[in-house]
Design an enzyme around this catalytic site. Structure first.
Site, PDB file in Angstrom:
ATOM      1  N   CYS A   1       0.846  -1.041   0.055  1.00 52.04           N
ATOM      2  CA  CYS A   1      -0.012   0.110  -0.105  1.00 52.04           C
ATOM      3  C   CYS A   1       0.966   1.233   0.260  1.00 52.04           C
ATOM      4  CB  CYS A   1      -0.957   0.025   0.962  1.00 52.04           C
ATOM      5  SG  CYS A   1      -0.655  -0.748   2.593  1.00 52.04           S
TER       6      CYS A   1
ATOM      7  N   ARG B   1       7.410 -10.563   6.165  1.00 51.68           N
ATOM      8  CA  ARG B   1       7.143 -10.099   7.334  1.00 51.68           C
ATOM      9  C   ARG B   1       8.126 -10.780   8.405  1.00 51.68           C
ATOM     10  NH1 ARG B   1       0.661  -9.184   6.451  1.00 51.68           N
ATOM     11  NH2 ARG B   1       0.823  -7.887   4.931  1.00 51.68           N
TER      12      ARG B   1
ATOM     13  N   GLN C   1       0.980 -11.532  -2.554  1.00 50.43           N
ATOM     14  CA  GLN C   1      -0.498 -11.371  -2.706  1.00 50.43           C
ATOM     15  C   GLN C   1      -1.158 -10.970  -4.011  1.00 50.43           C
ATOM     16  OE1 GLN C   1      -0.959  -8.360   0.437  1.00 50.43           O
ATOM     17  NE2 GLN C   1      -1.585  -9.958   1.667  1.00 50.43           N
TER      18      GLN C   1
ATOM     19  N   HIS D   1      -4.863  -2.097  -4.789  1.00 49.39           N
ATOM     20  CA  HIS D   1      -5.697  -0.878  -3.957  1.00 49.39           C
ATOM     21  C   HIS D   1      -6.485   0.054  -5.053  1.00 49.39           C
ATOM     22  CE1 HIS D   1      -2.258  -2.053  -1.631  1.00 49.39           C
ATOM     23  NE2 HIS D   1      -2.850  -1.749  -0.504  1.00 49.39           N
TER      24      HIS D   1
ATOM     25  N   LYS E   1     -12.893  -3.507   7.887  1.00 48.67           N
ATOM     26  CA  LYS E   1     -12.643  -4.385   6.869  1.00 48.67           C
ATOM     27  C   LYS E   1     -13.784  -5.486   6.694  1.00 48.67           C
ATOM     28  CE  LYS E   1      -9.386  -7.303   9.428  1.00 48.67           C
ATOM     29  NZ  LYS E   1      -7.929  -8.026   9.304  1.00 48.67           N
TER      30      LYS E   1
ATOM     31  N   HIS F   1      -8.235  -1.285   0.061  1.00 48.45           N
ATOM     32  CA  HIS F   1      -7.267  -2.284  -0.020  1.00 48.45           C
ATOM     33  C   HIS F   1      -8.127  -3.471  -0.117  1.00 48.45           C
ATOM     34  CE1 HIS F   1      -4.182   0.132   2.283  1.00 48.45           C
ATOM     35  NE2 HIS F   1      -5.227   0.770   3.022  1.00 48.45           N
TER      36      HIS F   1
END
Length: 315
Positions: free
Chosen positions: A104, A133, A151, A155, A234, A280
């Site tokens: 993002c 991560r 992924q 966006h 979300k 997102h």
């Protein structure tokens, strides 16, 4: 029934099937990062190209952004304060840098590279580059909890008035994709957490917009109080596999905060500057987790259209 399910789970374990089918392997020199073998790489590309085939006709453009950014970017996005402990940090020429944990912030920079008009919106950016991560070694597990992954990430930059219509399109897109794989999803709406950015009034408005979109598509959902991202509420999709286990895959997240933090604007029909809203979204989630889900759901017997078959051309 419980004992039979445990026995079936052992047979369908994606780590076991991945090894037996020659899809991927792991090595202690790279904990939490899969080595994709030839057949696994074929499968990975089939899924990635399938998503491109779905998204390009839906108006998405694909980007590739850098893997390492200066600390200043992560401070601007808020991740340095809220997410730094989960990031890999490096130093270059005395400057602190962070390895990309999400796409993002880079997409915010791309949006801000030129003047945008309301005629450009919705503007849909899609990216599949690797993310990293810093997960604790004790929680790493096959493909479901890793340190390196990609992924089917996107966006979408919209005007306030476009939120409902865009979220409805995304919900229908999720239904279409999961239908292609013979999967069913249960939706849950996650609301404002204890630690959040922005004003409560904005959060209330954003949550109402997501509820309205879910109602318009007539999708039942459960309420997940306090489980939203720190920047916005979300909608998450839990997919139930053949053993009755739930996997969190798709996510649609409304964000008023990042456009403000990056000072993003577009020129409206009134010839004045306005702030966009960012959605997102991921549909498969990470390719790694989704492949694990497919392996255990299909017990390794993939549908022909995504079967990782190698074609050998003889000289």
């Amino acid at each position: 029934t419980h004992l039979q399910r445990l026995d079936e789970a052992k047979k369908r374990d994606h780590r076991k099937l991945g090894r037996e089918l020659g899809l991927f392997t792991f090595h202690p020199y790279a904990p939490g990062s899969a080595f994709w073998l030839a057949k696994g790489t074929t499968l990975y590309h089939l899924l990635a190209d399938y998503m491109r085939g779905v998204l390009v006709p839906a108006g998405y453009v694909e980007l590739k952004t850098p893997l390492i950014f200066n600390k200043a970017l992560w401070e601007t996005s808020g991740h340095w304060e809220h997410y730094r402990s989960n990031m890999f940090l490096v130093e270059a020429e005395g400057a602190q840098m962070g390895v990309k944990a999400m796409n993002c912030p880079g997409h915010m920079l791309v949006f801000g590279t030129e003047m945008r008009s309301y005629r450009d919106l919705p503007l849909r950016f899609h990216e599949q580059t690797p993310l990293h991560r810093n997960e604790a070694s004790g929680v790493l597990s096959g493909l479901t909890r890793v340190r390196q992954f990609s992924q089917d990430d996107a966006h979408v930059f919209v005007m306030e008035s476009q939120i409902g219509d865009e979220v409805e399109k995304l919900l229908r897109l999720v239904q279409r994709v999961y239908g292609d794989f013979g999967l069913s999803a249960q939706m849950k709406l996650s609301t404002r957490p204890k630690e959040f950015m922005g004003e409560i009034a904005q959060w209330d408005h954003a949550e109402a917009a997501l509820k309205q979109a879910l109602g318009a598509v007539d999708i039942p959902y459960t309420l997940n109080e306090g489980e939203g991202a720190f920047y916005g509420p979300k909608i998450d999709a839990d997919v139930t596999d053949a053993l009755g286990r739930k996997w969190q895959c798709a996510t649609i997240q409304l964000d008023y905060q990042l456009p403000q933090r990056f000072d993003l604007t577009y020129i409206g029909p009134d010839n004045a500057e306005h702030r966009p809203v960012v959605i997102h979204r991921a549909i498969l989630g990470s390719f790694e987790r989704f492949i694990a889900l497919l392996l255990e759901t299909y017990a390794g017997a993939f549908p022909l259209w995504i079967a990782p078959v190698q074609i050998v051309v003889l000289p």
